[in-house]
Write a protein that holds these residues in place. Structure first.
Motif, short mmCIF file in Angstrom:
data_model
loop_
_atom_site.label_atom_id
_atom_site.label_comp_id
_atom_site.label_asym_id
_atom_site.label_seq_id
_atom_site.Cartn_x
_atom_site.Cartn_y
_atom_site.Cartn_z
N ALA A 1 -10.31 -1.25 5.21
CA ALA A 1 -10.66 -0.64 3.93
C ALA A 1 -9.87 0.65 3.73
O ALA A 1 -9.37 0.93 2.63
CB ALA A 1 -12.16 -0.37 3.87
N GLU A 2 -9.76 1.44 4.80
CA GLU A 2 -9.01 2.69 4.73
C GLU A 2 -7.54 2.42 4.45
O GLU A 2 -6.89 3.12 3.65
CB GLU A 2 -9.16 3.45 6.04
N GLN A 3 -7.00 1.39 5.08
CA GLN A 3 -5.59 1.06 4.89
C GLN A 3 -5.34 0.57 3.47
O GLN A 3 -4.31 0.87 2.87
CB GLN A 3 -5.18 -0.02 5.90
N ALA A 4 -6.30 -0.19 2.92
CA ALA A 4 -6.15 -0.68 1.55
C ALA A 4 -6.22 0.47 0.55
O ALA A 4 -5.51 0.48 -0.46
CB ALA A 4 -7.23 -1.71 1.24
N ALA A 5 -7.09 1.45 0.84
CA ALA A 5 -7.25 2.58 -0.07
C ALA A 5 -6.08 3.56 0.04
O ALA A 5 -5.70 4.20 -0.95
CB ALA A 5 -8.56 3.30 0.23
N ASN A 6 -5.52 3.66 1.23
CA ASN A 6 -4.42 4.61 1.45
C ASN A 6 -3.26 3.91 2.16
O ASN A 6 -3.04 4.13 3.36
CB ASN A 6 -4.90 5.80 2.28
N PRO A 7 -2.56 3.04 1.46
CA PRO A 7 -1.46 2.31 2.10
C PRO A 7 -0.36 3.25 2.57
O PRO A 7 -0.09 4.28 1.94
CB PRO A 7 -0.97 1.38 0.99
N LYS A 8 0.23 2.88 3.70
CA LYS A 8 1.33 3.69 4.22
C LYS A 8 2.55 3.53 3.32
O LYS A 8 2.83 2.43 2.82
CB LYS A 8 1.69 3.24 5.64
N PRO A 9 3.26 4.62 3.08
CA PRO A 9 4.47 4.51 2.26
C PRO A 9 5.52 3.65 2.95
O PRO A 9 5.63 3.65 4.18
CB PRO A 9 4.94 5.96 2.13
N GLU A 10 6.26 2.89 2.17
CA GLU A 10 7.31 2.06 2.74
C GLU A 10 8.43 2.93 3.30
O GLU A 10 8.73 4.00 2.77
CB GLU A 10 7.89 1.12 1.67
N ARG A 11 9.02 2.45 4.38
CA ARG A 11 10.12 3.19 4.96
C ARG A 11 11.34 3.09 4.05
O ARG A 11 11.65 2.02 3.54
CB ARG A 11 10.48 2.62 6.33
N PRO A 12 12.01 4.21 3.85
CA PRO A 12 13.21 4.15 3.01
C PRO A 12 14.29 3.33 3.70
O PRO A 12 14.36 3.27 4.93
CB PRO A 12 13.62 5.62 2.88
#
Length: 287
Positions: A256-267
């Motif tokens: 749930a935490e990951q869905a709410a705060n997805p990690k930014p994609e690596r450039p």
């Protein structure tokens, strides 16, 4: 297919009483009849007097170890399946074992689920096989499930020892024989290359003296990292099996935490060529 309800007569030859009784206790929970022996010579005498569906024997015993036992048993014309047990890393022993008619090698202490799986599988195959098929069994020491259980076993033991993280991997050849194993053991806290799959690949390449592992398969307790996948592709391994993915170990709250705060994609990696002519000098050097 393995018959989960079949009961077998099993001989365990192991000079360590605790280890022998532990394995016997595990197998008895599945209804198998187990007889113990404390050395290879006693086991050989027992095998000559009564029929067993399977023999588990420690490689390092006195006066007769597992390999010598297997040699004498086969010379006597006895084709009972054998599983060897060792306190050492079994990688590298598979070829010698198969030449002696040993179906598999297990590392002590053996995980209960792996002991049960490989015991029942070996007995079931033997009971369904002709003599020709039994001979063929000696060239295929493990099925994919057993190889994966071994990778998981490496991960469990590494984590329990405190020497690394809970990741294990192994490389098997086309006949299912283990060529190399790797764990995520700590070399130092910041080592970016201490991945189980990378260490297993490095050892396999060293064993085979080639970077072409196109006839091999890799088994990983955890889905390979991006680095691992690149390395697997580089050495041409065509198939990779894994047991867990990152999502498998996340709790509901973590998901749930990951869905709410997805990690930014690596450039994307930025590349630029520099000093091309100067660098070509290295390739113009001749010994």
């Amino acid at each position: 297919m393995t018959d989960q309800h079949a009961h077998y007569q099993i001989l365990i030859a192991e000079d360590n009483t605790v280890s022998r009784e532990m394995m016997a206790s595990i197998l008895k929970t599945k209804g198998h009849t187990v007889i113990g022996a404390s050395d290879g010579q006693t086991a050989l005498d027992l095998a000559s007097k009564q029929r067993f569906d399977l023999i588990l024997i420690d490689i390092n015993m006195s006066p007769m170890g597992g390999f010598d036992f297997a040699r004498h048993l086969r010379q006597a014309g006895n084709s009972t399946p054998i599983i060897a047990i060792t306190g050492e890393n079994p990688a590298g022993l598979e070829i010698q074992a198969s030449e002696l008619g040993i179906q598999s090698i297990l590392e002590k202490p053996v995980l209960p689920e792996r002991l049960i799986h490989i015991t029942q599988r070996t007995c079931a195959l033997a009971s369904q096989s002709s003599q020709a098929q039994l001979a063929a069994m000696n060239t295929q020491t493990a099925d994919p499930q057993d190889l994966m259980l071994r990778a998981i076993e490496i991960a469990v033991k590494t984590a329990a020892s405190g020497e690394g993280r809970a990741f294990g991997a192994l490389i098997a050849d086309k006949d299912g024989r283990i060529l190399a194993e790797g764990s995520s053991a700590y070399s130092n806290e910041f080592d970016p290359l201490s991945f189980a799959e990378a260490l297993a690949i490095r050892k396999a390449c060293d064993t085979l003296k080639t970077q072409n592992l196109s006839e091999c398969t890799i088994y990983c307790s955890f889905k390979p990292t991006a680095f691992g996948e690149a390395l697997i592709h580089h050495v041409r391994i065509p198939t990779a099996y894994y047991a867990l993915s990152y999502d498998d170990i996340l709790s509901h709250a973590e998901r749930a935490e990951q869905a709410a705060n997805p990690k930014p994609e690596r450039p994307p990696l930025q590349t630029q060529q520099l000093c091309r002519d100067e660098a070509r000098r290295a390739f113009s050097i001749r010994d």
